[in-house]
Design an enzyme around this catalytic site. Structure first.
Site, PDB file in Angstrom:
ATOM      1  N   SER A   1       6.296  -3.875 -10.406  1.00  0.00           N
ATOM      2  CA  SER A   1       5.375  -2.939 -10.022  1.00  0.00           C
ATOM      3  C   SER A   1       5.383  -2.878  -8.488  1.00  0.00           C
ATOM      4  O   SER A   1       5.914  -3.606  -7.724  1.00  0.00           O
ATOM      5  CB  SER A   1       3.960  -3.179 -10.688  1.00  0.00           C
ATOM      6  OG  SER A   1       3.472  -4.348  -9.623  1.00  0.00           O
ATOM      7  N   LYS A   2       4.577  -2.025  -8.176  1.00  0.00           N
ATOM      8  CA  LYS A   2       4.283  -1.853  -6.718  1.00  0.00           C
ATOM      9  C   LYS A   2       3.841  -2.749  -5.962  1.00  0.00           C
ATOM     10  O   LYS A   2       4.055  -3.089  -4.932  1.00  0.00           O
ATOM     11  CB  LYS A   2       3.692  -0.329  -6.516  1.00  0.00           C
ATOM     12  CG  LYS A   2       3.216  -0.031  -5.013  1.00  0.00           C
ATOM     13  CD  LYS A   2       2.601   1.393  -4.976  1.00  0.00           C
ATOM     14  CE  LYS A   2       1.586   1.376  -3.786  1.00  0.00           C
ATOM     15  NZ  LYS A   2       1.941   0.629  -2.618  1.00  0.00           N
ATOM     16  N   ARG A   3       2.884  -3.369  -6.753  1.00  0.00           N
ATOM     17  CA  ARG A   3       2.150  -4.681  -6.225  1.00  0.00           C
ATOM     18  C   ARG A   3       3.080  -5.691  -5.926  1.00  0.00           C
ATOM     19  O   ARG A   3       2.812  -6.346  -4.859  1.00  0.00           O
ATOM     20  CB  ARG A   3       1.046  -4.993  -7.326  1.00  0.00           C
ATOM     21  CG  ARG A   3      -0.180  -4.938  -6.571  1.00  0.00           C
ATOM     22  CD  ARG A   3      -1.422  -5.351  -7.604  1.00  0.00           C
ATOM     23  NE  ARG A   3      -1.271  -4.549  -8.773  1.00  0.00           N
ATOM     24  CZ  ARG A   3      -1.520  -4.726 -10.045  1.00  0.00           C
ATOM     25  NH1 ARG A   3      -1.733  -6.076 -10.367  1.00  0.00           N
ATOM     26  NH2 ARG A   3      -1.532  -4.065 -10.882  1.00  0.00           N
TER      27      ARG A   3
END
Ligand code: GLU
Length: 506
Positions: free
Chosen positions: A261-263
């Site tokens: 994910s972007k995280r």
């Protein structure tokens, strides 16, 4: 394959394109080009709620940067235009009517509140063969009532009428036969009167059919939709031209647990988008591979190997080689760990494989920004001397600044360690030796300077360390005589003189 291969990349413009989406597009591209087929960009923007301005332009710019060219698409047109679903509303309307006429779909008037009430009443409520008879739809209401409700402006949806207990087989080139029982599926909404738009499922199937798509290659997250899609092909009577499915494995977190994910990118400091993206609502900026200094060829090579390999351990492959070697059968079923360090390694390799001129051209604007005024040939020479030390072009400055400017200060620690009491005298002697050298090539300088050191019985290390400090200002850099040959005799002498004047013994 007798029929011309036609594949599509069908993103929804809901934000920047995730790197997993880029990999999906890449596999479509490689497959199409391998089989002499067409690679199509279709924009699936029927979910007006999630539309984000600028996302379509972003997608096109990303593929232009990566050098993956579409044969047809919103930006270039083509024989099956239009390629943006919001421009195809009338087409879908017709196919909704066809399903209604066949009795394969029905009109439903249930309001959100009514649906909510049903969900509260029946646990695990699903709008399907077991429940549709208790709902407000064209199967339970008379034709007259239905017509009047529509005439009076009541909103409705069209639902797909899925018969219970049918076997549905999804034939997947990567996963083999995946079997489903139709009872697990709900009567999906295909069209909403509120915005006069079809849902993803209907538009996707109609377009794949009309655009004569032969292979649907997409992320694993779409596998659960595949049985519904197979049933839609059946309902339309299009089984014979149904595309061959391939569902690609997920891209996993670097640690391997769960979807990337972007995280993860924020947490570990790597981009998950091809280009930098500025959120139009919040203004938040997410980093991109382009802005982080990746070469597009490196990104392509890196992504190609996340979920596929050629069957041996070859890692560096040009786009043409990838096209030749690619096959869907060799894609893995299990998720691919996103090994970001490997991405850096690929970039390093591609910098080495690029010509010095190519890298110099990327580096040059960074030098201009620093008001460095040199010609491009000079930059090419410098690049050739230091590129093996970097993973990214932007790191070149740190490895080469001393080719462009004389030291403005001298690293204190190095001075302490390398500048001895006799250094000024030795450097003066070195100046005299260098002054006498006509041919200032690295090789010739080295021979003469070393002969001098030997004849005087000086310590090679002491001389060379002080020499480097005087020329570079620190203890880094490539081969000393390559540096002096490149900056030239005049600059070498004046830097030595300056060092003698300015370096103070501590
Ligand atoms: N619009 C879908 C997406 O955003 C397309 C899925 C498919 O390829 O069928 O990925």
């Amino acid at each position: 394959m007798s029929q011309k291969v036609r594949v599509r990349f069908a993103p929804s413009p809901t934000g920047p394109l995730h790197i997993g989406g880029v990999r999906t597009a890449l596999y479509n591209y490689l497959f199409a080009k391998k089989h002499g087929g067409d690679f199509i960009l279709r924009i699936e923007d029927t979910d007006s709620q999630r539309f984000v301005p600028g996302a379509e332009e972003y997608i096109i710019e990303a593929f232009t940067w990566l050098g993956l060219q579409f044969d047809e698409g919103t930006h270039i047109g083509g024989p099956y235009a239009p390629y943006r679903q919001s421009d195809r509303k009338d087409i879908y309307k017709k196919y909704v009517e066809i399903l209604l006429d066949k009795g394969a779909a029905y009109i439903a008037f249930d309001t959100p509140a009514e649906l909510e009430a049903k969900r509260a009443e029946i646990s695990n409520f699903q709008y399907d063969a077991s429940t549709r008879n208790g709902m407000r739809n064209s199967l339970t209401l008379s034709k007259e009532v239905v017509d009047n409700l529509i005439k009076d402006g009541n909103q409705y949806v069209v639902r797909f009428k899925i018969e219970a207990n049918q076997e549905v087989v999804v034939n997947d080139l990567i996963r083999g036969e995946v079997k489903y029982n139709s009872s697990v599926l709900d009567d999906k909404v295909l069209y909403k009167s509120a915005d006069n738009l079809p849902t993803y499922h209907l538009a996707n199937i109609v377009d794949d059919h009309l655009m004569e798509i032969t292979h649907v290659i997409r992320g694993e997250e779409w596998l659960p939709s595949a049985p519904l899609h197979v049933l839609l092909y059946r309902a339309f009577g299009w089984e014979d031209t149904m595309p061959q499915f391939s569902h690609l494995p997920l891209l996993l977190k670097p640690e391997g647990n769960g979807k990337l994910s972007k995280r993860d990118g924020d947490r570990l400091g790597f981009p998950v988008f091809p280009l930098e993206w500025k959120d139009p609502k919040t203004g938040e900026i997410s980093s991109g591979y382009r802005e982080s200094g990746y070469l597009p060829e490196a990104v392509i090579n890196f992504l190609a190997l996340l979920g596929w390999n050629p069957g041996n351990d070859q890692e560096i492959m040009s786009k043409d080689e990838l096209i030749q070697l690619f096959s869907l059968e060799k894609c893995s079923k299990s998720g691919a760990k996103f090994d970001y360090e490997k991405g850096k390694w690929f970039n390093h390799q591609y910098i080495q494989l690029s010509s010095n001129a190519e890298i110099a051209n990327i580096f040059y604007p960074m030098l201009e920004e620093k008001s460095v005024d040199v010609n491009i040939e000079y930059v090419e020479t410098v690049v050739g001397l230091v590129k093996e030390r970097v993973n990214f072009v932007k790191e070149l400055w740190d490895q080469s600044f001393f080719f462009f400017q004389s030291p403005s200060s001298y690293d204190e620690k190095v001075v302490k360690k390398r500048w001895k009491e006799d250094s000024p005298a030795l450097m003066s002697e070195l100046i005299d030796v260098l002054k006498g050298i006509e041919d200032f090539s690295a090789h010739n300088q080295e021979e003469i300077v070393k002969a001098w050191i030997e004849s005087k019985n000086y310590h090679l290390g002491n001389i060379m360390n002080a020499f480097r400090l005087a020329i570079v200002g620190e203890s880094k850099g490539p081969h000393m005589f390559d540096i002096t040959a490149t900056i030239g005799k005049e600059a070498t002498l004046s830097r030595l003189e300056k060092a003698i004047r300015e370096i103070k013994l501590s």
